[in-house]
Write an enzyme that holds these catalytic residues in place. Sequence first.
Site, mmCIF file in Angstrom:
data_model
loop_
_atom_site.group_PDB
_atom_site.id
_atom_site.type_symbol
_atom_site.label_atom_id
_atom_site.label_comp_id
_atom_site.label_asym_id
_atom_site.label_seq_id
_atom_site.Cartn_x
_atom_site.Cartn_y
_atom_site.Cartn_z
ATOM 1 C CD GLU A 222 -3.369 -0.070 1.894
ATOM 2 O OE1 GLU A 222 -3.842 1.114 1.723
ATOM 3 O OE2 GLU A 222 -3.381 -0.782 3.113
ATOM 4 C CG ASP B 265 5.967 6.294 -5.415
ATOM 5 O OD1 ASP B 265 5.185 5.140 -6.005
ATOM 6 O OD2 ASP B 265 5.290 7.411 -5.075
HETATM 7 P P1 ITT Z 1 5.406 -0.193 -8.740
HETATM 8 O O1 ITT Z 1 4.797 0.400 -7.496
HETATM 9 O O2 ITT Z 1 5.389 -1.735 -8.530
HETATM 10 O O3 ITT Z 1 6.992 0.046 -8.793
HETATM 11 P P2 ITT Z 1 3.791 1.172 -10.380
HETATM 12 O O4 ITT Z 1 3.377 1.212 -11.782
HETATM 13 O O5 ITT Z 1 2.414 1.030 -9.171
HETATM 14 O O6 ITT Z 1 4.929 0.050 -9.752
HETATM 15 P P3 ITT Z 1 4.076 3.751 -9.190
HETATM 16 O O7 ITT Z 1 3.116 3.693 -7.943
HETATM 17 O O8 ITT Z 1 5.470 4.409 -8.878
HETATM 18 O O9 ITT Z 1 4.605 2.669 -9.851
HETATM 19 O O10 ITT Z 1 3.307 4.512 -10.322
HETATM 20 C C1 ITT Z 1 3.963 5.313 -11.362
HETATM 21 C C2 ITT Z 1 2.955 5.571 -12.396
HETATM 22 O O11 ITT Z 1 3.610 6.581 -13.065
HETATM 23 C C3 ITT Z 1 3.377 4.218 -13.605
HETATM 24 O O12 ITT Z 1 2.490 3.107 -13.279
HETATM 25 C C4 ITT Z 1 3.113 4.885 -14.909
HETATM 26 O O13 ITT Z 1 1.848 4.921 -15.292
HETATM 27 C C5 ITT Z 1 3.834 6.247 -14.596
HETATM 28 N N1 ITT Z 1 5.172 6.414 -14.950
HETATM 29 C C6 ITT Z 1 6.186 6.473 -14.097
HETATM 30 N N2 ITT Z 1 7.512 6.599 -14.780
HETATM 31 C C7 ITT Z 1 7.086 6.469 -16.059
HETATM 32 C C8 ITT Z 1 8.108 6.552 -17.348
HETATM 33 O O14 ITT Z 1 9.171 6.652 -17.262
HETATM 34 N N3 ITT Z 1 7.143 6.592 -18.347
HETATM 35 C C9 ITT Z 1 5.895 6.533 -18.337
HETATM 36 N N4 ITT Z 1 5.017 6.481 -17.319
HETATM 37 C C10 ITT Z 1 5.560 6.446 -16.026
#
Ligand code: ITT
Length: 188
Positions: free
Chosen positions: A36, A65
């Site tokens: 979470e 994150d």
């Molecule tokens: P983890 O928590 O398991 O790492 P997550 O996808 O849930 O995976 P986050 O909570 O950090 O990760 O959410 C970040 C979101 O922001 C991710 O799902 C993408 O939609 C976007 N994002 C982050 N970095 C990006 C990138 O380099 N290019 C495009 N979208 C990105």
Amino acid sequence: MPRLVLATANPGKVIEFQAYLPDWDCVPRPAGLEIEETGDTFLANACLKATHIARLTGEWAIADDSGLMVDALDGSPGLYSARYGTTDAERIERLLFELGDELERSARFVCALAVADPTGTILAQAEGVCEGEILRAPRGNGGFGYDPIFYVPDQGLTFAQMTPDLKRQVGHRGRALAALQPQLQALV
Ligand code: ITT
């Protein structure tokens, strides 16, 4: 080579991390976990994920994150970037809908990284930012997430049109990792 568990379930991030950390033996985190994200900053959430996975595996862990902050939407989707839709296509569609015909389309990607030792103690952390604009329609096939609508004016390309190498140089995750490297070296 020291082992580092990648505390992410996002396959796009895993691919980028493996390219960014050639001096580390990167291993994926155990499958089927829900962590979470209750922090109120990117850094707080990165620390939470790194600590959780390090304690669970008894190994060093690195967590990311990250998210997209759009000025005309008061910084949304921000911390909720992953929760803005259930697929990348849905997230992009919603963002384009929310922005509509807005002319002011400036945005930035932010990435916070945290490294925890096997006890869960955070021993390194860093942030990286990349400034850009939200296009009116997707462009390019590379990358993941919001990459096809995130345009970087300095390069004249979206993240999805960049080679992985170029995205690493100018992108938020690459910049955060560059800032983290000296701290990582000191740990080895
Ligand atoms: P983890 O928590 O398991 O790492 P997550 O996808 O849930 O995976 P986050 O909570 O950090 O990760 O959410 C970040 C979101 O922001 C991710 O799902 C993408 O939609 C976007 N994002 C982050 N970095 C990006 C990138 O380099 N290019 C495009 N979208 C990105």
